[in-house]
Design a protein around this motif. Structure first.
Motif, mmCIF file in Angstrom:
data_model
loop_
_atom_site.group_PDB
_atom_site.id
_atom_site.type_symbol
_atom_site.label_atom_id
_atom_site.label_comp_id
_atom_site.label_asym_id
_atom_site.label_seq_id
_atom_site.Cartn_x
_atom_site.Cartn_y
_atom_site.Cartn_z
ATOM 1 N N UNK A 2 -61.761 82.165 7.035
ATOM 2 C CA UNK A 2 -63.177 82.206 6.701
ATOM 3 C C UNK A 2 -63.679 83.634 6.810
ATOM 4 N N UNK A 3 -64.614 83.977 5.949
ATOM 5 C CA UNK A 3 -65.193 85.319 5.952
ATOM 6 C C UNK A 3 -66.665 85.251 6.313
ATOM 7 N N UNK A 4 -67.096 86.195 7.098
ATOM 8 C CA UNK A 4 -68.506 86.343 7.434
ATOM 9 C C UNK A 4 -69.188 87.142 6.323
ATOM 10 N N UNK A 5 -70.507 87.084 6.265
ATOM 11 C CA UNK A 5 -71.220 87.901 5.272
ATOM 12 C C UNK A 5 -70.843 89.374 5.385
ATOM 13 N N UNK A 6 -70.697 90.019 4.251
ATOM 14 C CA UNK A 6 -70.388 91.442 4.212
ATOM 15 C C UNK A 6 -68.917 91.792 4.251
ATOM 16 N N UNK A 7 -68.043 90.786 4.304
ATOM 17 C CA UNK A 7 -66.608 91.046 4.379
ATOM 18 C C UNK A 7 -66.063 91.386 2.993
ATOM 19 N N UNK A 27 -66.786 77.544 0.131
ATOM 20 C CA UNK A 27 -67.028 76.158 0.526
ATOM 21 C C UNK A 27 -68.520 75.882 0.709
ATOM 22 N N UNK A 28 -69.336 76.871 0.380
ATOM 23 C CA UNK A 28 -70.787 76.698 0.366
ATOM 24 C C UNK A 28 -71.357 77.713 -0.615
ATOM 25 N N UNK A 29 -72.594 77.529 -1.065
ATOM 26 C CA UNK A 29 -73.175 78.498 -2.003
ATOM 27 C C UNK A 29 -73.099 79.917 -1.432
ATOM 28 N N UNK A 30 -72.641 80.838 -2.259
ATOM 29 C CA UNK A 30 -72.407 82.206 -1.794
ATOM 30 C C UNK A 30 -72.837 83.213 -2.844
ATOM 31 N N UNK A 31 -73.138 84.400 -2.396
ATOM 32 C CA UNK A 31 -73.391 85.528 -3.283
ATOM 33 C C UNK A 31 -72.210 86.462 -3.129
ATOM 34 N N UNK A 32 -71.555 86.760 -4.243
ATOM 35 C CA UNK A 32 -70.380 87.624 -4.222
ATOM 36 C C UNK A 32 -70.635 88.792 -5.172
#
Length: 78
Positions: A2-7, A27-32
């Motif tokens: 799993x990655x934290x925000x900003x990784x 596995x959840x809505x994300x901004x990439x």
């Protein structure tokens, strides 16, 4: 994993042009945010200082991954 925000992930393929070493699924809505090699080259031409900051941060990230891999291989928590 799993990655934290900003990784950061995918940097190796972007930098060396080789294939990806893994895939990612959210596995959840994300901004990439995506930085392609072509876009990094544009930044290098238009804003060399920004490009140097990006590359320095990528180098620090890769260095920490290498240190973690070395510690894992040695069986230590260094």
């Amino acid at each position: 994993m799993s990655f934290a925000p900003g990784v950061i992930f995918g940097e190796t393929a972007m930098l060396d042009g080789g294939g990806r070493t893994a895939r990612a699924v959210a596995d959840e809505p994300s901004v990439v945010h995506v930085l392609t090699r072509a876009r990094l080259d544009e930044i290098r031409r238009s804003d060399p200082l920004l490009a140097s900051h990006v590359l320095f941060n990528l180098a620090r990230h890769l260095s920490s991954l290498l240190r973690f891999a070395n510690a894992t291989l040695r069986g230590t928590d260094d």
